[in-house]
Design an enzyme around this catalytic site. Sequence first.
Site, PDB file in Angstrom:
ATOM      1  N   SER A  69       0.745   9.415   1.019  1.00 26.27           N
ATOM      2  CA  SER A  69      -0.414   8.460   1.366  1.00 26.27           C
ATOM      3  C   SER A  69      -0.157   7.694   2.726  1.00 26.27           C
ATOM      4  O   SER A  69      -0.815   6.915   3.713  1.00 26.27           O
ATOM      5  CB  SER A  69      -0.581   6.919  -0.038  1.00 26.27           C
ATOM      6  OG  SER A  69       0.415   6.913  -0.025  1.00 26.27           O
TER       7      SER A  69
ATOM      8  N   HIS B 230       1.693   1.871   3.247  1.00 23.99           N
ATOM      9  CA  HIS B 230       0.576   2.501   3.638  1.00 23.99           C
ATOM     10  C   HIS B 230      -0.496   1.358   5.565  1.00 23.99           C
ATOM     11  O   HIS B 230      -1.275   2.234   6.057  1.00 23.99           O
ATOM     12  CB  HIS B 230      -0.943   1.958   2.873  1.00 23.99           C
ATOM     13  CG  HIS B 230      -0.841   2.320   1.601  1.00 23.99           C
ATOM     14  ND1 HIS B 230      -1.105   2.213   0.156  1.00 23.99           N
ATOM     15  CD2 HIS B 230      -0.138   3.716   1.157  1.00 23.99           C
ATOM     16  CE1 HIS B 230      -1.248   2.922  -0.991  1.00 23.99           C
ATOM     17  NE2 HIS B 230      -0.249   4.057  -0.270  1.00 23.99           N
TER      18      HIS B 230
END
Length: 208
Positions: free
Chosen positions: A131, A182
């Site tokens: 991610s 992230h």
Amino acid sequence: MRNELLTFLKHRKRANLVMVILNITIFFAIILTGGDPMDVFFMRDHGAMYPPDIFERGEYYRLITCMFLHFGAEHLLFNMLLLLFAGDMLETRMGPVRYLLIYLGGGVAGNLLSLFIAASSGDYAVSAGASGGIFAVIGALVWIVIVNKGKTTDIDGKGLYAMAVLSLIQGFWETGTDNFAHLGGFICGFLLAAILGIVSFPNSRRKV
């Protein structure tokens, strides 16, 4: 069904497809060899990121290997579906070389930010997943939309903004998510796109 799958794969961008296939292959290799991707200790022993292993043992390779490991099929499926389509959009716009630099560079940068925050707080956890790199891709796409003032035929600017914001908010809302990976990936992807947008590479498209 087979022909439809082959047609679908044929129209995917090559560098992005390699990243997707690599992630899937590693996941199933773990399963087929008797490993448990849901086992935190197993994942740590096989390349997931754990700050003390980096700080005390100098195992910096974990900043990269953790990007190709996933905690279960649901984790893998969600990440790969997002990467499959977002990654294709970025590679179409910037070419395979710049796509890989953004995806891999942004993923490592996200892990470094996560590592820095962990060192500052002393809150250590085993982390893995693609991610950080995926958020780097999203950050780069946001830069493309901004620099083109929203006039992109293949990227829905408003939808992209909404997806980026909601994904970041969801990460901070839910427990067990490496939010700083992230955030770091997104910021680095945006900055790398801005830098690489004026750099030419073989087989890379200039249009952003």
